[in-house]
Design an enzyme around this catalytic site. Sequence first.
Site, PDB file in Angstrom:
ATOM      1  N   ARG A  53      15.478  48.692  70.047  1.00  0.00           N
ATOM      2  CA  ARG A  53      14.854  49.715  70.791  1.00  0.00           C
ATOM      3  C   ARG A  53      13.974  49.447  71.667  1.00  0.00           C
ATOM      4  NH1 ARG A  53      13.983  53.960  66.131  1.00  0.00           N
ATOM      5  NH2 ARG A  53      11.895  53.155  65.563  1.00  0.00           N
TER       6      ARG A  53
ATOM      7  N   SER B 282      22.650  58.913  63.086  1.00  0.00           N
ATOM      8  CA  SER B 282      21.101  59.225  62.664  1.00  0.00           C
ATOM      9  C   SER B 282      21.667  60.694  62.315  1.00  0.00           C
ATOM     10  CB  SER B 282      20.075  59.141  63.960  1.00  0.00           C
ATOM     11  OG  SER B 282      19.445  57.878  63.988  1.00  0.00           O
TER      12      SER B 282
ATOM     13  N   LYS C 109       6.300  57.720  64.588  1.00  0.00           N
ATOM     14  CA  LYS C 109       6.601  58.579  65.299  1.00  0.00           C
ATOM     15  C   LYS C 109       6.141  60.050  64.230  1.00  0.00           C
ATOM     16  CE  LYS C 109      12.002  58.522  65.185  1.00  0.00           C
ATOM     17  NZ  LYS C 109      13.068  57.906  66.379  1.00  0.00           N
TER      18      LYS C 109
END
Length: 202
Positions: free
Chosen positions: A31, A100, A129
Amino acid sequence: MSLASRIYPVVDRADWIDRLGGAGARLIQLRVKDLQGAALLAEIRAAKAHAARHGVTLVLNDYWRLALDEGIDFIHLGQEDLDTADVAAIRAGGIRLGVSTHSTDELDRALSVAPDYVALGPVWPTKLKKMPWAPQGVERLAEWKRLVGPVPLVAIGGITLARAASCIAAGADCVSAVSDFTGQPDPEAQVRAWLAATGDMT
């Protein structure tokens, strides 16, 4: 349907795939959020090479067009990515897909594209995050597993070595983390500890 491993590190650089793959991780997501252009492409190519050397199933986050171009056979998309992704092209290219989810509406949407896994999170609070969603808790994992049936379920968000086994016991097929691998003083030993804690025999 099954995944390559019960543990699923998420990393931001190809070198981590070399290190964690060498330690026994067999499913790793790349990622990358801070590179573009040639630098991004070089990182993806290096990740693919490391994954091939260690027998790792490489999952590329977000960049489905580059996955098609570079022969990456597994991608992960968030709900916002589904707004623009060409799922038909992804499937035509033989690419496996993880999605997700954070709510039942998002789960319904994810299942509509026949994913190869569904991720639920955050299971616990995460500092990596800002999340608009409250922690789901392990109880939600059991609920999600009933809803997804044979589709593999990945738990993510605030998961540590001490919490990993409880996710598997609650119904997750695979447990994912970022900092609990890359933020450790001995990441390779951490991989081995996670493999043992989750009963992963890979």
